[in-house]
Design a protein around this motif. Structure first.
Motif, PDB file in Angstrom:
ATOM      1  N   CYS A 221      54.579  37.355  35.767  1.00 41.34           N
ATOM      2  CA  CYS A 221      55.116  37.311  34.413  1.00 41.34           C
ATOM      3  C   CYS A 221      55.014  38.705  33.783  1.00 41.34           C
ATOM      4  N   ILE A 222      55.890  38.967  32.857  1.00 47.67           N
ATOM      5  CA  ILE A 222      55.951  40.273  32.218  1.00 47.67           C
ATOM      6  C   ILE A 222      54.688  40.563  31.419  1.00 47.67           C
ATOM      7  N   MET A 223      54.043  39.522  30.874  1.00 50.72           N
ATOM      8  CA  MET A 223      52.810  39.730  30.117  1.00 50.72           C
ATOM      9  C   MET A 223      51.703  40.268  31.032  1.00 50.72           C
ATOM     10  N   CYS A 224      51.601  39.727  32.237  1.00 47.90           N
ATOM     11  CA  CYS A 224      50.576  40.204  33.182  1.00 47.90           C
ATOM     12  C   CYS A 224      50.862  41.639  33.614  1.00 47.90           C
ATOM     13  N   ILE A 225      52.126  41.960  33.823  1.00 49.20           N
ATOM     14  CA  ILE A 225      52.476  43.336  34.188  1.00 49.20           C
ATOM     15  C   ILE A 225      52.030  44.289  33.088  1.00 49.20           C
ATOM     16  N   ARG A 226      52.228  43.904  31.839  1.00 45.21           N
ATOM     17  CA  ARG A 226      51.793  44.753  30.716  1.00 45.21           C
ATOM     18  C   ARG A 226      50.277  44.931  30.706  1.00 45.21           C
ATOM     19  N   VAL A 227      49.533  43.850  30.930  1.00 45.76           N
ATOM     20  CA  VAL A 227      48.066  43.930  30.963  1.00 45.76           C
ATOM     21  C   VAL A 227      47.623  44.870  32.082  1.00 45.76           C
ATOM     22  N   LEU A 228      48.228  44.736  33.257  1.00 50.59           N
ATOM     23  CA  LEU A 228      47.832  45.569  34.398  1.00 50.59           C
ATOM     24  C   LEU A 228      48.165  47.036  34.164  1.00 50.59           C
ATOM     25  N   LYS A 229      49.301  47.300  33.546  1.00 53.85           N
ATOM     26  CA  LYS A 229      49.636  48.685  33.197  1.00 53.85           C
ATOM     27  C   LYS A 229      48.585  49.273  32.276  1.00 53.85           C
ATOM     28  N   ASN A 230      48.223  48.532  31.238  1.00 58.50           N
ATOM     29  CA  ASN A 230      47.240  49.033  30.280  1.00 58.50           C
ATOM     30  C   ASN A 230      45.846  49.148  30.875  1.00 58.50           C
ATOM     31  N   ALA A 231      45.540  48.344  31.887  1.00 57.82           N
ATOM     32  CA  ALA A 231      44.234  48.423  32.554  1.00 57.82           C
ATOM     33  C   ALA A 231      44.167  49.598  33.522  1.00 57.82           C
ATOM     34  N   GLY A 232      45.328  50.168  33.874  1.00 58.88           N
ATOM     35  CA  GLY A 232      45.350  51.318  34.776  1.00 58.88           C
ATOM     36  C   GLY A 232      45.585  50.979  36.229  1.00 58.88           C
ATOM     37  N   ILE A 233      45.971  49.728  36.515  1.00 57.63           N
ATOM     38  CA  ILE A 233      46.327  49.356  37.886  1.00 57.63           C
ATOM     39  C   ILE A 233      47.616  50.091  38.233  1.00 57.63           C
ATOM     40  N   LYS A 234      47.657  50.687  39.413  1.00 50.10           N
ATOM     41  CA  LYS A 234      48.825  51.491  39.788  1.00 50.10           C
ATOM     42  C   LYS A 234      49.792  50.773  40.721  1.00 50.10           C
ATOM     43  N   THR A 235      49.271  49.857  41.544  1.00 50.22           N
ATOM     44  CA  THR A 235      50.102  49.193  42.541  1.00 50.22           C
ATOM     45  C   THR A 235      49.734  47.718  42.609  1.00 50.22           C
ATOM     46  N   ILE A 236      50.745  46.882  42.766  1.00 51.51           N
ATOM     47  CA  ILE A 236      50.530  45.456  42.979  1.00 51.51           C
ATOM     48  C   ILE A 236      51.221  45.089  44.281  1.00 51.51           C
ATOM     49  N   LEU A 237      50.468  44.504  45.196  1.00 51.37           N
ATOM     50  CA  LEU A 237      51.040  43.961  46.421  1.00 51.37           C
ATOM     51  C   LEU A 237      50.896  42.458  46.326  1.00 51.37           C
ATOM     52  N   TYR A 238      52.008  41.753  46.406  1.00 54.20           N
ATOM     53  CA  TYR A 238      51.904  40.313  46.254  1.00 54.20           C
ATOM     54  C   TYR A 238      52.625  39.568  47.347  1.00 54.20           C
ATOM     55  N   LYS A 239      52.134  38.362  47.556  1.00 51.88           N
ATOM     56  CA  LYS A 239      52.772  37.418  48.469  1.00 51.88           C
ATOM     57  C   LYS A 239      52.952  36.136  47.682  1.00 51.88           C
ATOM     58  N   GLU A 240      54.167  35.618  47.703  1.00 56.02           N
ATOM     59  CA  GLU A 240      54.494  34.388  46.991  1.00 56.02           C
ATOM     60  C   GLU A 240      54.992  33.353  47.988  1.00 56.02           C
ATOM     61  N   VAL A 241      54.448  32.149  47.917  1.00 56.40           N
ATOM     62  CA  VAL A 241      54.822  31.069  48.823  1.00 56.40           C
ATOM     63  C   VAL A 241      55.343  29.915  47.983  1.00 56.40           C
ATOM     64  N   ALA A 242      56.529  29.419  48.349  1.00 56.48           N
ATOM     65  CA  ALA A 242      57.122  28.281  47.639  1.00 56.48           C
ATOM     66  C   ALA A 242      58.012  27.510  48.601  1.00 56.48           C
ATOM     67  N   GLY A 243      57.788  26.221  48.679  1.00 56.32           N
ATOM     68  CA  GLY A 243      58.650  25.371  49.496  1.00 56.32           C
ATOM     69  C   GLY A 243      58.759  25.801  50.942  1.00 56.32           C
ATOM     70  N   GLY A 244      57.664  26.264  51.540  1.00 54.20           N
ATOM     71  CA  GLY A 244      57.671  26.676  52.940  1.00 54.20           C
ATOM     72  C   GLY A 244      58.245  28.057  53.179  1.00 54.20           C
ATOM     73  N   GLU A 245      58.727  28.701  52.158  1.00 56.10           N
ATOM     74  CA  GLU A 245      59.301  30.041  52.256  1.00 56.10           C
ATOM     75  C   GLU A 245      58.329  31.025  51.618  1.00 56.10           C
ATOM     76  N   SER A 246      58.274  32.251  52.143  1.00 56.40           N
ATOM     77  CA  SER A 246      57.400  33.227  51.489  1.00 56.40           C
ATOM     78  C   SER A 246      58.105  34.575  51.354  1.00 56.40           C
ATOM     79  N   ILE A 247      57.719  35.289  50.317  1.00 62.11           N
ATOM     80  CA  ILE A 247      58.220  36.644  50.093  1.00 62.11           C
ATOM     81  C   ILE A 247      57.033  37.534  49.782  1.00 62.11           C
ATOM     82  N   SER A 248      57.148  38.777  50.138  1.00 66.16           N
ATOM     83  CA  SER A 248      56.126  39.765  49.831  1.00 66.16           C
ATOM     84  C   SER A 248      56.814  40.981  49.264  1.00 66.16           C
ATOM     85  N   ASP A 249      56.136  41.676  48.373  1.00 64.02           N
ATOM     86  CA  ASP A 249      56.727  42.866  47.771  1.00 64.02           C
ATOM     87  C   ASP A 249      55.626  43.745  47.200  1.00 64.02           C
ATOM     88  N   THR A 250      56.006  44.937  46.841  1.00 66.51           N
ATOM     89  CA  THR A 250      55.106  45.887  46.213  1.00 66.51           C
ATOM     90  C   THR A 250      55.724  46.303  44.893  1.00 66.51           C
TER      91      THR A 250
END
Length: 156
Positions: A124-153
């Motif tokens: 969500c955009i709210m979490c992205i804003r919190v992470l930016k303000n906290a100083g996190i530089k990179t997010i690597l995520y994996k999302e799983v839904a309905g047997g399908e998965s995606i990963s991104d940076t």
């Protein structure tokens, strides 16, 4: 002499994503299991999962998701949700323990229990804003839904 078996180690990204997946098991949300791990200088400095604020009833215990009851789609009207997102909980937990997250990387594992997909590349955009303000530089995520998965940076 017996041949030694070569150990195949997972990459750092695979290792930290696996930790985030395990952290997600603590989630109390009925819509999604989400785990977040903040890593800095190859050390885990904080973790968090999606769950109710301290002292409040958990949706998984009551069996009621207010946003589902009101037919609110994923990504909308977060103010009606009892949960604090895993990403925010990881930042809060770092602050509670005095851990420095500036320049850190967040590993995020999202497993949709409701079959819906999120927007904003899994976050969500709210979490992205919190992470930016906290100083996190990179997010690597994996999302799983309905047997399908995606990963991104995501670079912040």
């Amino acid at each position: 002499m017996d041949e030694l078996k070569k150990t195949i180690r997972p990459s750092r990204n695979e290792r930290y994503t696996a930790i985030a997946k395990e952290v997600a098991r603590g989630s109390t949300c009925l819509r999604a299991m989400v785990g977040a791990v903040i890593v800095k200088d190859d050390v885990v400095v904080s973790m968090g999962y999606v769950g109710s604020a301290r002292g409040e009833e958990n949706c998984c215990d009551t069996g009621i998701c207010e946003r589902t009851r009101l037919n609110i789609p994923a990504g909308q009207n977060y103010e009606l949700c009892k949960s604090v997102h895993a990403e925010v909980n990881a930042v809060i937990n770092a602050a509670r323990t005095g851990s420095n997250v500036l320049g850190g990387t967040m590993y995020l594992y999202i497993e949709r229990l409701d079959g819906q997909r999120k927007f904003h590349k899994g976050m969500c955009i709210m979490c992205i804003r919190v992470l930016k303000n906290a100083g996190i530089k990179t997010i690597l995520y994996k999302e799983v839904a309905g047997g399908e998965s995606i990963s991104d940076t995501i670079l912040l």
